[in-house]
Structures are given as C-alpha cells and as structure tokens.
Design an enzyme around this catalytic site. Structure first.
Site, PDB file in Angstrom:
ATOM      1  N   GLY A 213       0.808  -1.211   0.000  1.00 41.20           N
ATOM      2  CA  GLY A 213       0.000   0.000   0.000  1.00 41.20           C
ATOM      3  C   GLY A 213       0.838   1.256   0.000  1.00 41.20           C
ATOM      4  O   GLY A 213       2.019   1.248  -0.353  1.00 41.20           O
ATOM      5  N   ILE A 214       0.210   2.329   0.434  1.00 44.51           N
ATOM      6  CA  ILE A 214       0.825   3.648   0.401  1.00 44.51           C
ATOM      7  C   ILE A 214       1.382   3.958   1.797  1.00 44.51           C
ATOM      8  O   ILE A 214       0.976   3.357   2.764  1.00 44.51           O
ATOM      9  CB  ILE A 214      -0.267   4.665  -0.028  1.00 44.51           C
ATOM     10  N   GLY A 215       2.346   4.862   1.866  1.00 41.71           N
ATOM     11  CA  GLY A 215       2.897   5.248   3.170  1.00 41.71           C
ATOM     12  C   GLY A 215       4.348   4.833   3.295  1.00 41.71           C
ATOM     13  O   GLY A 215       4.988   4.426   2.323  1.00 41.71           O
ATOM     14  N   ALA A 216       4.868   4.925   4.523  1.00 37.73           N
ATOM     15  CA  ALA A 216       6.300   4.736   4.735  1.00 37.73           C
ATOM     16  C   ALA A 216       6.722   3.266   4.781  1.00 37.73           C
ATOM     17  O   ALA A 216       7.893   2.940   4.575  1.00 37.73           O
ATOM     18  CB  ALA A 216       6.686   5.417   6.049  1.00 37.73           C
ATOM     19  N   ILE A 217       5.777   2.371   5.060  1.00 35.01           N
ATOM     20  CA  ILE A 217       6.146   0.976   5.337  1.00 35.01           C
ATOM     21  C   ILE A 217       6.608   0.188   4.091  1.00 35.01           C
ATOM     22  O   ILE A 217       7.575  -0.580   4.182  1.00 35.01           O
ATOM     23  CB  ILE A 217       4.956   0.232   6.016  1.00 35.01           C
ATOM     24  N   GLU A 236      -1.917  -2.275  -6.625  1.00 33.21           N
ATOM     25  CA  GLU A 236      -2.548  -1.109  -7.242  1.00 33.21           C
ATOM     26  C   GLU A 236      -1.501  -0.063  -7.573  1.00 33.21           C
ATOM     27  O   GLU A 236      -1.682   0.748  -8.466  1.00 33.21           O
ATOM     28  CB  GLU A 236      -3.615  -0.526  -6.324  1.00 33.21           C
ATOM     29  N   GLY A 334      -7.269   1.081  -1.773  1.00 35.80           N
ATOM     30  CA  GLY A 334      -7.472  -0.325  -2.122  1.00 35.80           C
ATOM     31  C   GLY A 334      -7.256  -1.254  -0.949  1.00 35.80           C
ATOM     32  O   GLY A 334      -7.105  -2.469  -1.134  1.00 35.80           O
TER      33      GLY A 334
HETATM   34  N1  COA Z   1      -3.403   9.476  16.285  1.00 31.86           N
HETATM   35  C1  COA Z   1      -3.016  10.724  15.945  1.00 31.86           C
HETATM   36  N2  COA Z   1      -2.221  10.993  14.875  1.00 31.86           N
HETATM   37  C2  COA Z   1      -1.807   9.944  14.139  1.00 31.86           C
HETATM   38  C3  COA Z   1      -2.167   8.629  14.434  1.00 31.86           C
HETATM   39  C4  COA Z   1      -2.999   8.399  15.563  1.00 31.86           C
HETATM   40  N3  COA Z   1      -3.388   7.172  15.922  1.00 31.86           N
HETATM   41  N4  COA Z   1      -1.587   7.801  13.550  1.00 31.86           N
HETATM   42  C5  COA Z   1      -0.880   8.569  12.699  1.00 31.86           C
HETATM   43  N5  COA Z   1      -1.016   9.869  13.052  1.00 31.86           N
HETATM   44  C6  COA Z   1      -0.401  11.018  12.392  1.00 31.86           C
HETATM   45  C7  COA Z   1       1.099  10.853  12.281  1.00 31.86           C
HETATM   46  O1  COA Z   1       1.738  11.379  13.428  1.00 31.86           O
HETATM   47  C8  COA Z   1       1.436  11.624  11.025  1.00 31.86           C
HETATM   48  O2  COA Z   1       1.405  13.011  11.350  1.00 31.86           O
HETATM   49  P1  COA Z   1       2.452  14.027  10.670  1.00 31.86           P
HETATM   50  O3  COA Z   1       2.074  14.037   9.210  1.00 31.86           O
HETATM   51  O4  COA Z   1       2.160  15.301  11.376  1.00 31.86           O
HETATM   52  O5  COA Z   1       3.816  13.436  10.921  1.00 31.86           O
HETATM   53  C9  COA Z   1       0.219  11.343  10.147  1.00 31.86           C
HETATM   54  O6  COA Z   1      -0.845  11.006  11.022  1.00 31.86           O
HETATM   55  C10 COA Z   1       0.430  10.191   9.169  1.00 31.86           C
HETATM   56  O7  COA Z   1       0.831   9.050   9.843  1.00 31.86           O
HETATM   57  P2  COA Z   1       1.948   8.101   9.227  1.00 31.86           P
HETATM   58  O8  COA Z   1       2.092   6.945  10.148  1.00 31.86           O
HETATM   59  O9  COA Z   1       3.175   8.880   8.872  1.00 31.86           O
HETATM   60  O10 COA Z   1       1.201   7.681   7.888  1.00 31.86           O
HETATM   61  P3  COA Z   1       1.748   7.002   6.556  1.00 31.86           P
HETATM   62  O11 COA Z   1       2.269   8.013   5.621  1.00 31.86           O
HETATM   63  O12 COA Z   1       2.609   5.820   6.867  1.00 31.86           O
HETATM   64  O13 COA Z   1       0.354   6.488   5.947  1.00 31.86           O
HETATM   65  C11 COA Z   1      -1.903   5.686   6.098  1.00 31.86           C
HETATM   66  C12 COA Z   1      -0.498   5.656   6.698  1.00 31.86           C
HETATM   67  C13 COA Z   1      -2.792   4.746   6.900  1.00 31.86           C
HETATM   68  C14 COA Z   1      -2.491   7.092   6.144  1.00 31.86           C
HETATM   69  C15 COA Z   1      -1.785   5.196   4.617  1.00 31.86           C
HETATM   70  O14 COA Z   1      -1.293   3.902   4.594  1.00 31.86           O
HETATM   71  C16 COA Z   1      -3.108   5.260   3.903  1.00 31.86           C
HETATM   72  O15 COA Z   1      -3.450   6.271   3.335  1.00 31.86           O
HETATM   73  N6  COA Z   1      -3.882   4.137   3.945  1.00 31.86           N
HETATM   74  C17 COA Z   1      -5.258   4.096   3.459  1.00 31.86           C
HETATM   75  C18 COA Z   1      -5.393   3.622   2.069  1.00 31.86           C
HETATM   76  C19 COA Z   1      -4.764   2.301   1.814  1.00 31.86           C
HETATM   77  O16 COA Z   1      -4.370   1.544   2.652  1.00 31.86           O
HETATM   78  N7  COA Z   1      -4.675   2.023   0.554  1.00 31.86           N
HETATM   79  C20 COA Z   1      -4.056   0.828   0.066  1.00 31.86           C
HETATM   80  C21 COA Z   1      -2.884   1.092  -0.747  1.00 31.86           C
HETATM   81  S1  COA Z   1      -2.810   2.616  -1.645  1.00 31.86           S
END
Ligand code: COA
Length: 439
Positions: A213-217, A236, A334
């Site tokens: 998926g999307i994000g840092a992981i 995707e 997705g």
């Molecule tokens: N409470 C408060 N803030 C939170 C939080 C929580 N439980 N979890 C994360 N945050 C904050 C983080 O501190 C970070 O803040 P910042 O931007 O000020 O640093 C922000 O939210 C993003 O968190 P992060 O862990 O860096 O997100 P990421 O870039 O790794 O993305 C998702 C994680 C979940 C947002 C991302 O995977 C996503 O959009 N998923 C939904 C769609 C999906 O899964 N699609 C499938 C593939 S595209």
C-alpha cells in the site's frame, strides 16, 4: 506521427468545460498541470461556476481546490492526498468514500458523471496508439465515458502496456506539453520502520505475490526481501522499492497463476527511474483498477501477501486508515480490496503493518477508535497485525484472544492501560489477559 496531430493550446482546449460540468483528472504524476492551470484561469476570469473536479491521489499543485474558487470549482475527490488534505479537512473540498476497485465503476454506472476527462498520455506509436502511462486506474473509465477527452501528449509519459494503450481516436482534443512528470520522494526507512519491514518480511514466503500500500512501510518491507525467491507483483501501485528486487531477479512473477512473469499495477508513484522502468516494458501491465483491485481476481494467485498500513487499531482488530478521528487524512483506497483478496488466496496473508506509536508518542493501538474514526478494515476482515514489536494473526481468534495478542505488540508504555481497558471491557473471568490485577 506527432506532426499529423492537430494540436491546440491549453487555453483553447479547456474552453470545452461548461459551468456545472464534472471533470476527471488523471492521477498521481499524470495530473495534467497545463490544463489545470488553464482551467483555473477561466475560473479566475469568472467564466465558470460549479464545476466538479474528481481524481484519485494527485502529485503537484491542486489550485482548483483553493478556497478562493468556492462556488467555481468543487473538488469531490476519490482519495484525500496531501495536496488537498487541508482544504478537505476545512470543508472547502469534499471526498467520496469509495473502494479503489469501484472508482472506475462510478463513471461506468453513471453514479458520477464525467463530462470532460483531462489526461496526459505518451507520444503516439506508429500505429496511432498512445499510452496512459502512470495512471490507468479510473482514468480509462473516464476516457470511455466522458463527452470530451482532452489529452496532453507529453514525451515524458512512459509508454506502459496493458490496458494503458488506447487508440488516438478516443481523444477529442490534443495539447502538447513536455514538462517532466512530477517525482515522488521517499525518505529512508527509520529504525522502527526497518523493524516493521523485518517482521513483515518474515511472513512473506518465496513465491508470494505482493501488494504494498501507500505510506512509509512498503519500501521498508521491500528492503528486507533481497534473499527471497520468485516473488510476483499484483498491486494497485508500486514505487522505487521494487526496482532493486527486479534487477536482482527476486521479483520475476514465475510463481503467479495469472499474468505469469508480469508485474501488474494500476498507477505508479515514484522517481523518474520508475517511470523509465515501465517505459516500453512488456513485463509490466498497467491495468484498469477494476481488474487489479477485484478481490476475486487478486485471489487467483497463490500466496498473495498484501501489506497495508493504518492510523489506529482497536482491541477488537478494527482498523482505521482514512481519518484521524473526524478529520479525513486519506481514503479507503485499495486496502479492503487487497485485504479481502489476499485472505481468499491459497496461502495468502493480509497484513496491516504500522508503528506502535506515532512520532509524538501516541499509541496507535487504542482501547476503542477515536470518535469519528472510520473503520476501513473491519474486525471481520483483519488477519495479521504487525508492529515493530512483532506480528500476530488475529484470524479466527476470539475477542479476548485478540485483545491479548494486539496488546502484546503495542508499545510497552501503553500495555498496562490497554490491559486495564481489556479487563474492564471483557470482565475479570477471562483467562487471556495478563491484566494489571497481577494475575
Ligand atoms: N493518532 C493521531 N495521529 C496519528 C495517528 C494516531 N493514531 N496515527 C498517525 N497519526 C499522524 C502521524 O503522526 C502523522 O502526522 P504528521 O504528518 O504530522 O507526521 C500522520 O498522522 C500520518 O501518519 P503516518 O504513520 O506517517 O502515515 P503514513 O504516511 O505511513 O500512511 C496511512 C499511513 C494509513 C495514512 C496510509 O497507509 C493510507 O493512506 N492508507 C489508506 C489507504 C490504503 O491503505 N490504501 C491501500 C494502498 S494505496
């Protein structure tokens, strides 16, 4: 071939847009910036009212979403990317919750009209075909259903194959612009992300078909797969992290049942290296999102391993990934398409991977989700949950077993209060929770 095309200017091309129209923009790096600029100029001149703009994630500026265009442009996106997050959170822009697999269906079934599709394509081949390059997703459906298709022909758009190839006859208005595609940048994985990557990599079997998926992981996981064998990609999106594994022969698609030997994706987000990689590459199929994200098609490969991330998870395994409380941060994307597809696949694994705490030290594992948080993956769909502290399989587990397993991979500083919450929720009689009562 280019010399035979009748090009017009972006300013002339966007004159086709009428007040009240719905306009689709192609995604990610393919958002047609010169057309967006020209459309916004018409908005500034007072020529348009109530034009709805739709798109998935886009990179680069999104000026139509600026509050100054209230009543002129209305963004109703299918995903909340970082460029439209503040305006969506403040209510100027809006979001249509929709599974990524069904974004194409919105257009095809008419739930969302498409009057004008504004897209970016490769230069034509000698047979008169162009490629949608990095954005096939819902863009192909927009092309098929729009009253008018305006395409920017850009030599930097890679000629990707699969559903991406369309005849020029599908395009009504041509514009030429050779601005390089915007590149997405990714930070090096942190120590915590690397630990998560290792925990995920330990679950990935040789011969697995991967979705990230999307994000840092995702890049942190891919960095750990150098010694795996015969991996495949049906996803995707993908980004730079897959390239070293393709070069090394780790990703070869040989164990796939469908699209054997091929990488399958619907959009891309990465550096120029990724765009170059898919250019004229018959080993990559850029497909309609109704294909890539259909859970039943996903499940036709064995050992499908889907890795997606989350914002918050509760003690029953409900996963929030689209909002922080009531504030929309992202979209369902997705995630559930692939969680479900992977869980139906023979030997498949659906993984939700996230750090146990935010950078500010807030536990992402909570007794209950924050009020307003949206459940993306339900407690019925979740299988594996991974943090830097370990990996637990929640499938087929009772509520009380789940609570114990989830707490076991929470941050140690949050475990006592989570234990207490589980104890209060499930009562003193259950035998799974170690409990702060000293049992
Ligand atoms: N409470 C408060 N803030 C939170 C939080 C929580 N439980 N979890 C994360 N945050 C904050 C983080 O501190 C970070 O803040 P910042 O931007 O000020 O640093 C922000 O939210 C993003 O968190 P992060 O862990 O860096 O997100 P990421 O870039 O790794 O993305 C998702 C994680 C979940 C947002 C991302 O995977 C996503 O959009 N998923 C939904 C769609 C999906 O899964 N699609 C499938 C593939 S595209």
């Amino acid at each position: 071939m280019n010399s035979q095309i009748k090009f017009t200017t972006p300013e002339e091309a966007v004159k086709v847009i009428k007040s009240g129209d719905h306009v689709h923009l192609s995604s990610v790096a393919s958002a047609p910036q010169c057309l967006i600029k020209a459309m916004c100029a018409r908005g500034e001149n007072g020529e348009l009212k109530n034009v709805h703009v739709h798109h998935l994630h886009t990179e680069g500026p999104a000026p139509y979403a600026d509050p100054k265009f209230e009543g002129i442009f209305q963004l109703d996106s299918f995903f909340v990317g970082s460029n439209v997050r503040p305006v969506t959170q403040s209510g100027y822009a809006d979001y249509i919750p929709i599974f990524l697999s069904e974004t194409q269906r919105l257009y095809r079934c008419g739930a969302v009209p498409c009057n004008v599709a504004m897209i970016q394509v490769s230069t034509p081949d000698k047979h008169g075909y162009v490629s949608l390059g990095t954005s096939v997703d819902a863009t192909l459906a927009a092309v098929e259903t729009a009253d008018t298709v305006i395409a920017v022909i850009n030599k930097y758009v890679p000629r990707s194959f699969g559903d991406a190839i369309i005849p020029m006859s599908k395009i009504d208005i041509f514009v030429e612009d050779d601005t390089p595609l915007i590149e997405a940048k990714f930070a090096q994985p942190s120590e915590v992300e690397t630990r998560i990557g290792k925990n995920c990599a330990a679950l990935i079997e040789d011969g697995a078909t991967l979705q990230m998926g999307i994000g840092a992981i995702p890049n942190a996981v891919l960095a750990q797969l150098g010694n795996h064998k015969n991996l495949g990609i049906h996803t995707e999106m993908f980004a730079d992290g897959v390239l070293p594994l393709v070069k090394k022969g780790v990703i070869n698609g040989e164990a796939k049942n469908i699209d054997k030997g091929m990488m399958v994706s619907t959009f891309l987000m990465g550096s120029k290296e990724v765009y170059d990689f898919i250019d004229d590459n018959p080993g990559v199929r850029m497909m309609d999102v109704g294909y890539t994200n259909d859970p039943y098609i996903i499940s036709r490969n064995d050992r499908v391993t889907a890795i997606n991330s989350a914002l918050q998870v509760d003690l029953t395994g409900q996963v929030c990934a689209d909002s922080i409380g009531t504030k929309f941060y992202s979209g369902v994307g997705g995630q559930i398409d692939f969680v479900y597809g992977a869980s139906l696949s023979k030997g498949g694994k659906a993984i939700i991977a996230m750090p146990s705490v935010t950078k500010k030290g807030i536990s992402k594992i909570a007794p209950v989700l924050d009020p307003g948080a949206g459940v993306v993956t339900t407690r019925n769909h979740i299988h594996w949950l991974v943090t830097e502290n370990g990996a637990v399989d929640l499938y087929g587990k009772t509520l009380q077993e789940r609570a114990r397993l989830i707490i076991s991979i929470a941050d140690p500083s949050a475990q006592e209060s989570l234990d207490r919450a589980a104890f209060e929720r499930f009562g003193p009689h259950h035998h799974y929770i170690k409990s702060y009562m000293g049992k």
